[in-house]
Design a protein around this motif. Structure first.
Motif, short mmCIF file in Angstrom:
data_model
loop_
_atom_site.label_atom_id
_atom_site.label_comp_id
_atom_site.label_asym_id
_atom_site.label_seq_id
_atom_site.Cartn_x
_atom_site.Cartn_y
_atom_site.Cartn_z
N SER A 104 46.88 46.32 30.74
CA SER A 104 47.58 47.15 29.76
C SER A 104 47.24 46.76 28.32
N PHE A 105 46.54 45.64 28.19
CA PHE A 105 46.27 45.11 26.86
C PHE A 105 44.77 44.84 26.71
N GLU A 106 44.24 45.16 25.56
CA GLU A 106 42.87 44.78 25.23
C GLU A 106 42.90 43.75 24.13
N ILE B 107 45.29 42.58 19.33
CA ILE B 107 45.78 43.00 20.63
C ILE B 107 45.96 44.51 20.57
N ASN B 108 45.39 45.18 21.55
CA ASN B 108 45.55 46.63 21.61
C ASN B 108 46.36 46.96 22.87
N VAL B 109 47.59 47.43 22.65
CA VAL B 109 48.44 47.76 23.80
C VAL B 109 48.08 49.17 24.26
N LYS B 110 47.53 49.26 25.47
CA LYS B 110 47.00 50.54 25.93
C LYS B 110 48.02 51.37 26.70
N ASN B 111 48.90 50.71 27.44
CA ASN B 111 49.87 51.44 28.27
C ASN B 111 51.25 51.45 27.61
N VAL B 156 57.19 47.23 26.94
CA VAL B 156 55.94 46.59 26.54
C VAL B 156 55.99 45.08 26.81
#
Lengths: 283, 283
Positions: A104-106, B107-111, B156
């Motif tokens: 869920s995280f990049e 940090i890129n939170v995608k979901n 999250v």
């Protein structure tokens, strides 16, 4: 040697060890162990109550055209080598234990990655940072051991630990070499006989550069040319990069001074090898 | 109450507590404390040996046009409230303690972020994830306490802990409300008298929606229209969003069923308020 395959069981074991007051040393690997990995364990054993090694070929740190599928694996041999080296706990998770779902995280590593392997392997260190945050939280080490062959990885882990305040000390361990100077690497098995005989010239080339610097050369380009010529003359490898940078910040240098790294990557037919020398120059 | 301002000192204190076998409960806040924050502490005190609260207005989770500068602050009052609530350690770092340098990692939170506040506050949860990884590593909690008013934050954090294998249990705590139903929020002080009298209608609107669902309405749009009309009729606030989603996955729903969240954000002149109701529908 205890072998643990579940992330939850490994974390519970680590929490239990911490509660009992034991310190944990941790050497993360992708397996196909060689002397370089075992040296990490030897040092960990000296400095910790319990030494954990992980073996996990992390798909996230391989690019789409890289050698994830072809990466050498031999788990049974690795188990024996780890046990003989004195590893207390071998963490050997399946892919689904580490990535049960799409992450869920990049993580985007912004610093220390626009150079060296970070430039030729885009996304590589994002994958390294992701797996390490997970492994650090599963294994809860006091000390982590990384080989200096991948000096950029050491630099990125250094800033990962500092930036995210992990209560962990990073211990860089000197590169382990064959007798002829070739840096130990799991990928060395993919060298042809001819390439294997040429490969020690990578380190010899770095040494030529280092000698020039010690004799007073301060111009990075001049040193790089010396190494480039040496490697082109003595190997059929294709040079991916030769760079001279500050260490561990990996900033480009107008003039060689302070703590620096001379690093290179050279592609042979089936293996891309990396090596480096770090030295400190005070003029 | 112990007050610690240095990250290093806080981490050393936490490591010491863990070595002594104490469990740590942690309530992260941005200060300007109200009953909602204090309820987190009350619950932490029941479930842990040591309760830590942090107060840090995290610049990374505010957008360029948001209220970072204007966010209400009153540290002296907060100290008294925290002490009276029974906080054992108050972690009160300056910005330079948390971000001594420009962060090397993004940090890129995608979901779970393409909806609700994630949509109207791009980057917000990336900032939340960054500060939480740091605070978790500094304070080393066994349990972390978050208010359900920011239900998306809870969702999250739930995936942050699972995805990165933090050895931490997340405890969501029910939203604390004023007597008239308004959710407690540090931003409530920025409501005009008129807005303050209208603001309880946000929760009343959510309740209207909840009632319709309980009576058998399964169409999200119909429920959203009921709430929208109610809020437009009873307040001058500008609706940012009203959404009905699965919880905690925050997936959009064709039909209302299972565990769901009805959530809204409404902008008044100087304060953007959020609120939600979570309910479970078994048809």
């Amino acid at each position: 040697m205890e072998i643990i395959t579940s992330s939850k069981a490994m974390q519970e074991r680590a929490l239990q060890l911490k509660k009992q007051g034991y310190s944990i040393g941790f050497a993360p690997t992708m397996g196909f162990l060689h002397e370089g990995h075992l040296k990490l364990v030897t040092q960990s054993l000296q400095e910790n109550d319990v030494s954990v090694m992980s073996i996990f070929v992390n798909p996230l740190q391989f690019g789409p055209n890289e050698d994830f599928e072809a990466y050498p694996r031999d788990v049974e041999r690795d188990k024996k080598l780890a046990e003989n080296a004195g590893v207390n706990i071998l963490f050997l998770p399946e892919r689904t234990e580490i990535y049960p779902n799409e992450p869920s995280f990049e993580i985007n590593v912004k610093n220390r990655t626009g150079v060296l392997c970070g430039r030729s392997r885009p996304g590589h260190f994002n994958g390294v940072a992701t797996i390490l945050i997970k492994l650090f939280n599963i294994i809860l080490p006091d000390h982590v051991y990384f080989g200096m062959k991948d000096a950029q990885q050491v630099a990125v882990v250094d800033s990962l630990i500092k930036d995210f305040n992990f209560p962990i000390e990073l211990i860089p361990v000197e590169t382990e070499r064959e007798e002829d100077g070739l840096a130990r690497s799991s990928r060395n098995v993919y060298l042809s006989d001819e390439e294997r005989s040429q490969a020690p010239h990578l380190y010899k080339g770095l040494q030529k550069g280092s000698e020039a610097i010690k004799k007073g050369e301060v111009n990075p380009s001049s040193v790089i040319h010396i190494i480039e010529n040496y490697i082109k003359t003595n190997t059929n490898g294709k040079i991916d990069y030769i760079e001279i940078l500050s260490f561990p910040n990996l900033d480009t240098l107008e003039q060689i001074h302070g703590k620096i790294i001379i690093a290179l990557a050279v592609k042979f037919s089936k293996a891309r090898l990396i090596d480096n020398i770090i030295l400190e120059i005070h003029s």
